[in-house]
Design an enzyme around this catalytic site. Structure first.
Site, PDB file in Angstrom:
ATOM      1  N   ARG A   7       1.518   2.022  -5.883  1.00  0.00           N
ATOM      2  CA  ARG A   7       2.836   1.592  -6.375  1.00  0.00           C
ATOM      3  C   ARG A   7       2.968   0.088  -6.182  1.00  0.00           C
ATOM      4  NH1 ARG A   7       6.264   5.336  -3.609  1.00  0.00           N
ATOM      5  NH2 ARG A   7       5.897   6.715  -5.374  1.00  0.00           N
ATOM      6  N   GLU A  33       1.141  16.669   1.778  1.00  0.00           N
ATOM      7  CA  GLU A  33       0.406  15.621   1.070  1.00  0.00           C
ATOM      8  C   GLU A  33      -0.559  14.909   2.028  1.00  0.00           C
ATOM      9  OE1 GLU A  33       1.295  11.553  -1.516  1.00  0.00           O
ATOM     10  OE2 GLU A  33       2.983  12.744  -0.807  1.00  0.00           O
ATOM     11  N   ASN A  50       7.587   4.454   5.870  1.00  0.00           N
ATOM     12  CA  ASN A  50       6.256   4.848   5.416  1.00  0.00           C
ATOM     13  C   ASN A  50       5.255   4.700   6.549  1.00  0.00           C
ATOM     14  OD1 ASN A  50       6.748   4.986   2.389  1.00  0.00           O
ATOM     15  ND2 ASN A  50       7.415   2.898   2.835  1.00  0.00           N
ATOM     16  N   ASP A  68      -0.894   3.306   2.081  1.00  0.00           N
ATOM     17  CA  ASP A  68       0.119   4.333   2.315  1.00  0.00           C
ATOM     18  C   ASP A  68      -0.588   5.611   2.778  1.00  0.00           C
ATOM     19  OD1 ASP A  68       1.704   6.700   1.634  1.00  0.00           O
ATOM     20  OD2 ASP A  68       3.115   5.308   0.726  1.00  0.00           O
ATOM     21  N   ASP A 104       6.063  10.247   5.780  1.00  0.00           N
ATOM     22  CA  ASP A 104       7.261   9.414   5.732  1.00  0.00           C
ATOM     23  C   ASP A 104       8.300  10.003   6.665  1.00  0.00           C
ATOM     24  OD1 ASP A 104       6.373   7.752   3.418  1.00  0.00           O
ATOM     25  OD2 ASP A 104       6.520   9.652   2.357  1.00  0.00           O
ATOM     26  N   ASP A 115       6.441  14.930   3.543  1.00  0.00           N
ATOM     27  CA  ASP A 115       5.107  14.856   2.924  1.00  0.00           C
ATOM     28  C   ASP A 115       3.957  15.209   3.866  1.00  0.00           C
ATOM     29  OD1 ASP A 115       6.405  14.105   0.583  1.00  0.00           O
ATOM     30  OD2 ASP A 115       6.241  11.979   1.050  1.00  0.00           O
ATOM     31  N   ASP A 159       0.866   8.585   3.333  1.00  0.00           N
ATOM     32  CA  ASP A 159       1.563   9.788   2.878  1.00  0.00           C
ATOM     33  C   ASP A 159       2.749  10.210   3.745  1.00  0.00           C
ATOM     34  OD1 ASP A 159      -0.641  10.045   0.967  1.00  0.00           O
ATOM     35  OD2 ASP A 159      -1.753  10.919   2.631  1.00  0.00           O
TER      36      ASP A 159
END
EC number: 3.6.1.15
Length: 181
Positions: free
Chosen positions: A26, A126, A90, A106, A110, A123, A108
Site C-alpha cells: 500500500r 492473515e 500496525n 507490514d 494489527d 488479522d 499483518d
C-alpha cells in the site's frame, strides 16, 4: 531514521508498506512531516490518496497522525474522527526513510483501539497464513509478539501517541503548518 538531507517540518513524504516477500502492499501520498528525530518521525495526512497493491485507489476520510520509531516493530495511526480518537496500530518492521519514501514491512497483525478504549487484535489468521506462506522465522515471530505486549502497555498507560496531549499538540501543529502552506 533521519539523515542530514532528510525531510523537514512541513515537507511532504510518501509512505510505502511492503509484505515480507518484498511486494508493495500500500502507498499513502502526501503525509506532512511534523517532527523528525534520530529515532522517530511524526506526520499527519488528511484526505490523502492511498493506492492498494492491486491498483485500487481511495482517499482517507479524516485527519490521521502517524508515528514511526526505528526501535519498535509497530507504527501507530491516530484517526481523528467526530466520534472521538481511534488508533490503528500496525505490527511492522521499523521504518526506513530514503529519498523515495518512508518504508516498512507490514506483518499483518494489527491492534485497533476504539474511542471508548476497547482494544482488538486483528488479522491473526492473515498473520498465520502469511507466516506459513513466506516462512516468517521464529525470531520474527518472537519480536512481533514481544512488540504486541509493548504496544498494549503503551495503550494501557497512555504512553507516546496514546497520551491525551499527543493528539492536541500534533494535530494543532499540523493545522498551523497547513495554514502556512
Amino acid at each position: 531514521m533521519m539523515n542530514i538531507s532528510g525531510p523537514r517540518e512541513g515537507d511532504f513524504i510518501t509512505i510505502k508498506s511492503y509484505k515480507h516477500d518484498g511486494s508493495l502492499h500500500r502507498t499513502w501520498r502526501d503525509t506532512m512531516v511534523l517532527k523528525t528525530s534520530e529515532n522517530a518521525l511524526i506526520g499527519c495526512n488528511d484526505h490523502t490518496l492511498v493506492t492498494e497493491s492491486d491498483g485500487r485507489r481511495w482517499i482517507t476520510r479524516e485527519p490521521a497522525l502517524v508515528y514511526f520509531h526505528k526501535h519498535y516493530w509497530f507504527n501507530i495511526v491516530t484517526m481523528i474522527r467526530e466520534n472521538g480518537v481511534s488508533y490503528y496500530c500496525n505490527l511492522a518492521s521499523p521504518a526506513v526513510l530514503d529519498k523515495e519514501a518512508l518504508k516498512y514491512i507490514d506483518y499483518d497483525l494489527d491492534v485497533k483501539v476504539f474511542p471508548n478504549g476497547e482494544k482488538r487484535l486483528l488479522d491473526v489468521d492473515e498473520y498465520e497464513d502469511h507466516g506459513n506462506k513466506w516462512h516468517y522465522s521464529a525470531d520474527i515471530d518472537k519480536i512481533l509478539k514481544h512488540n504486541v505486549r509493548v504496544l498494549v502497555d503503551w495503550i494501557n498507560n497512555g504512553k507516546g501517541p496514546f497520551s491525551k496531549e499527543y493528539v492536541e499538540i500534533w494535530y494543532n501543529r499540523y493545522l498551523e503548518l497547513s495554514r502556512q502552506q
